[in-house]
Design a protein around this motif. Structure first.
Motif, PDB file in Angstrom:
ATOM      1  N   VAL A 164      33.692  43.535  37.780  1.00 44.80           N
ATOM      2  CA  VAL A 164      33.363  42.025  38.150  1.00 44.80           C
ATOM      3  C   VAL A 164      34.561  41.366  38.106  1.00 44.80           C
ATOM      4  O   VAL A 164      35.518  41.298  37.048  1.00 44.80           O
ATOM      5  N   ARG A 165      34.770  40.373  39.289  1.00 39.38           N
ATOM      6  CA  ARG A 165      35.870  39.450  39.016  1.00 39.38           C
ATOM      7  C   ARG A 165      35.727  38.112  39.189  1.00 39.38           C
ATOM      8  O   ARG A 165      34.850  37.477  40.319  1.00 39.38           O
ATOM      9  N   LYS A 166      36.187  37.100  38.485  1.00 43.12           N
ATOM     10  CA  LYS A 166      36.485  35.785  38.578  1.00 43.12           C
ATOM     11  C   LYS A 166      37.606  35.337  37.805  1.00 43.12           C
ATOM     12  O   LYS A 166      38.079  35.553  36.892  1.00 43.12           O
ATOM     13  N   ASP A 167      38.560  34.934  38.680  1.00 45.34           N
ATOM     14  CA  ASP A 167      39.910  34.286  38.258  1.00 45.34           C
ATOM     15  C   ASP A 167      40.819  35.463  37.462  1.00 45.34           C
ATOM     16  O   ASP A 167      41.946  34.920  36.896  1.00 45.34           O
ATOM     17  N   SER A 168      40.466  36.248  37.464  1.00 45.90           N
ATOM     18  CA  SER A 168      41.434  37.506  37.072  1.00 45.90           C
ATOM     19  C   SER A 168      41.296  38.713  37.875  1.00 45.90           C
ATOM     20  O   SER A 168      40.401  39.198  38.362  1.00 45.90           O
ATOM     21  N   PRO A 169      42.618  39.168  38.135  1.00 48.67           N
ATOM     22  CA  PRO A 169      42.512  40.232  39.196  1.00 48.67           C
ATOM     23  C   PRO A 169      41.893  41.742  38.873  1.00 48.67           C
ATOM     24  O   PRO A 169      41.854  42.016  37.619  1.00 48.67           O
ATOM     25  N   LEU A 170      41.462  42.312  39.907  1.00 43.49           N
ATOM     26  CA  LEU A 170      40.632  43.506  39.714  1.00 43.49           C
ATOM     27  C   LEU A 170      40.908  44.281  41.146  1.00 43.49           C
ATOM     28  O   LEU A 170      40.907  43.717  42.415  1.00 43.49           O
ATOM     29  N   VAL A 171      41.287  45.787  41.368  1.00 38.95           N
ATOM     30  CA  VAL A 171      41.170  46.352  42.217  1.00 38.95           C
ATOM     31  C   VAL A 171      40.689  47.615  42.121  1.00 38.95           C
ATOM     32  O   VAL A 171      40.576  48.145  40.867  1.00 38.95           O
ATOM     33  N   VAL A 172      39.993  48.192  43.207  1.00 40.06           N
ATOM     34  CA  VAL A 172      39.539  49.732  43.203  1.00 40.06           C
ATOM     35  C   VAL A 172      40.543  50.518  43.928  1.00 40.06           C
ATOM     36  O   VAL A 172      40.598  50.285  45.194  1.00 40.06           O
TER      37      VAL A 172
END
Ligand code: M6R
Length: 610
Positions: free
Chosen positions: A175-183
């Protein structure tokens, strides 16, 4: 700030996750932990300390074999650094394990509510609230996606999450909100992470999550949803980095490797932005129009990027005749703006994920201002949310102390100022070509400075036991003094201040005695004589001067206990040359003091909290 990683596939999850954590360690390194899902049970190991402490502890308390798991490296926000506050956090009935990067602002309210529903907590963190909130909604709804949607809607703040769900042994939720995340999309395996560097050993195919997005990651594939539960399609991108970019190679530390990469970084930017002795950044006609329409620039940035912004101010005012103010992004968003539509905001950031600078960019946009980003990491939040982007092409910077990214920022700002000045008619073809020819020589000049490494290491031996060091610079090298001081203090813990040389006599001169090392940055320039006078004021009070000066400068050398000679370059290019010995000085001082310069205490590479 905090690194998260999740893996599902055929490989041994523990080894994939520990390697992933090591790649993300620059994001935080005060505790680490892993949760694996094996034979229907979630097993957690976590520990305060470095990742190698966690790995060592696994030999005496091994994890079961598993092909799915999540892991975390922490930079503490809520709750002390201790084993129980380390992530992952498990929900009360053990249905969910959660790792989190960010801050939940309303966590105490949620915690009280959950406590009134019978939940108890075993940590002081905001993250444990998320695990219990998920469980609470899941037990009520009986539907996993619904539970996730309900939980995330209740969370105020910033969060990137990786979630393990006990009832599905082939699922990680991101889950992402205002912090980075990549798959990262692999063959029969997928990996979720805060930064593509943790994905690179497995695949170059990635999907970046936007704010308000959820991903269900299974070994066979991924599904994306928005926060209203709608399925969404996402674009697959291919990473331009190679795995070695995120490796130390033969260097003992990333900081040293990155200092030595600077000639290459300069070449890469010159190749990208100069053609036939002309800068080409403004060949993008929209960007050119934008810059020509503005009569004022506000730079917002933090730390080292802020210092690059001050160099940019000198250059843009000199060549483009555009007034520039430079502000800490953390200050910018909390004040009233006296701006109009002819003000351009330039957001400078290596990571593109600095929360303060993201806030600054959003605040500017809320006030109807256009934003140009000068960013190193493509696909970062700042790159994606700005109206225009100029990339600094420094490659992956892992060392907490920014080095090559700074030189790249300064170089790009120099080219921008020259090109804008030329387009506006303030610089003629001849002056432009002369400066570009000089810029073409910069990679070799920086190599010459790098060759002084052992001389600089010797100077570090003389200062590393000092408790204070003052850095002085004037004009375009005033920001070099600020940056030199920041480098030294953040990696060696020696208190250091950077001062405008002429300002010294208005107070800080009182600090000078025969124990105080004073680094004076005074290459040949229009402010050379004035800085010689400031140096006299220091020397006559017993201060020990270490000077960064142009080759052959005997006058400054006579005033100095140690001199570092840099090649002669035109004044506007001096910041690119003079910062290099100061980076090396900071690096060697840190090593002599026994500090790991890549992981100085209390810091993290990408500051994603406010
Ligand atoms: O990624 P950013 O350029 O936005 O980061 C800004 C600062 O956090 C960063 O420059 C920090 O000051 C470095 N540790 C300095 O070496």
């Amino acid at each position: 700030m905090c690194g998260i990683v999740g893996y599902v596939g055929r490989k041994d999850a523990e080894s994939v996750l520990t390697v992933g954590l090591q790649k993300l360690e620059y994001r935080g390194y005060d505790s680490a932990g892993i949760a694996l899902l094996s034979s229907g049970e979630i097993e957690v190991r976590k520990k305060a300390g470095r990742i190698h402490d966690l790995i060592n502890s696994l030999s005496s308390y091994p994890l079961p074999k598993a092909h799915i798991g999540i892991a975390h490296t922490r930079w503490a926000t809520h709750g002390r650094v201790c084993d129980s506050n380390a992530h992952p956090h498990i929900s009360q009935r053990g249905l969910f394990a959660v790792v989190h990067n960010g801050i939940i602002d309303n966590y105490s309210l949620l915690k009280e509510r959950l406590q009134s529903e019978g939940y108890s907590f075993s940590s002081e963190t905001d993250t444990e609230v998320i695990a219990n909130l998920l469980e609470y909604h899941y037990l009520k709804e009986g539907n996993l996606l619904e539970a996730v949607l309900k939980a995330v809607k209740e969370l105020d703040g910033s969060f990137a999450l990786a979630i393990l769900f006990k009832e599905d042994p082939n699922l990680i939720i991101g889950v992402r909100k205002d912090s980075p995340l990549v798959v990262g999309l692999g063959e029969g395996e997928n990996i979720l992470a805060s930064d593509p560097v943790a994905v690179l050993p497995h695949t170059k195919k990635v999907v970046y999550l936007n704010d308000g997005e959820i991903v269900f990651v299974r070994k066979e594939g991924v599904e994306f949803y928005d926060f209203s539960g709608r399925r969404i399609e996402k674009e697959v991108k291919v990473l331009e980095y190679d795995e070695e970019d995120a490796e130390k190679g033969p260097y003992p530390h990333f900081m040293l490797k990155e200092i030595y990469e600077q000639p290459r970084v300069i070449r890469a930017n010159l190749e990208r932005y100069v053609r036939d002795r002309r800068p080409v950044m403004l060949r993008d006609l929209n960007l050119r129009k934008l810059l020509l329409n503005k009569n004022r620039i506000l730079v917002v940035a933090a730390g080292t990027s802020f210092h690059a912004g001050i160099v940019g101010k000198y250059l843009l005012e000199t060549y483009a005749h555009t007034p520039v103010e430079v502000e800490y992004s953390s200050e910018f968003s909390s004040r009233k703006l006296a701006t109009d539509s002819r003000t351009l905001v330039i957001a400078i950031s290596q990571s593109g994920e600095t929360a303060d600078t993201i806030d600054g960019l959003r605040y500017a946009k809320k006030h109807g201002l256009e934003v140009l980003a000068i960013v190193n990491r493509p696909e970062s939040t700042i790159a994606r949310e700005s109206d225009y982007v100029i990339y600094t092409n420094a490659g992956i910077e892992v060392g907490v102390a920014s080095t090559k990214a700074y030189v790249a920022q300064v170089l790009v700002l120099t080219l921008l100022a020259l090109e804008l000045g030329h387009v506006k008619g303030h610089i003629d073809d001849k002056e432009l070509e002369r400066l570009l020819d000089d810029m073409a020589g910069l990679p070799n000049q920086v190599e010459k400075v790098l060759a002084l490494d052992s001389h600089i290491a010797h100077i570090a031996e003389r200062i590393y036991k000092s408790t204070n060091v003052v850095f002085l610079g004037r004009g375009i090298n005033y920001p070099t003094a600020l940056e030199g001081a920041l480098k030294l203090k953040e990696v060696s813990y020696i208190h250091a201040i950077g001062y405008a040389a002429g300002e010294m006599k208005h107070g800080p001169l009182a600090l000078v005695d025969n124990k105080l090392p004073v680094v004076v940055i005074n290459p040949r320039s229009s402010v050379y004589e004035l800085t010689v006078s400031s140096t006299h004021e220091v020397v006559s009070r017993g201060g020990k001067v270490i000077s960064v000066i142009t080759e052959g400068d005997k006058r400054m050398a006579e005033l100095s206990a140690f001199s570092i000679y840099v090649p002669s370059v035109p004044e506007p290019l001096t910041p690119i040359i003079t910062i290099v010995p100061l980076q090396l000085l900071a690096y060697h001082s840190a090593v002599l003091r026994g500090v790991d310069p890549d992981k100085p205490r209390n810091l993290a590479k990408s500051v994603t909290v406010r």
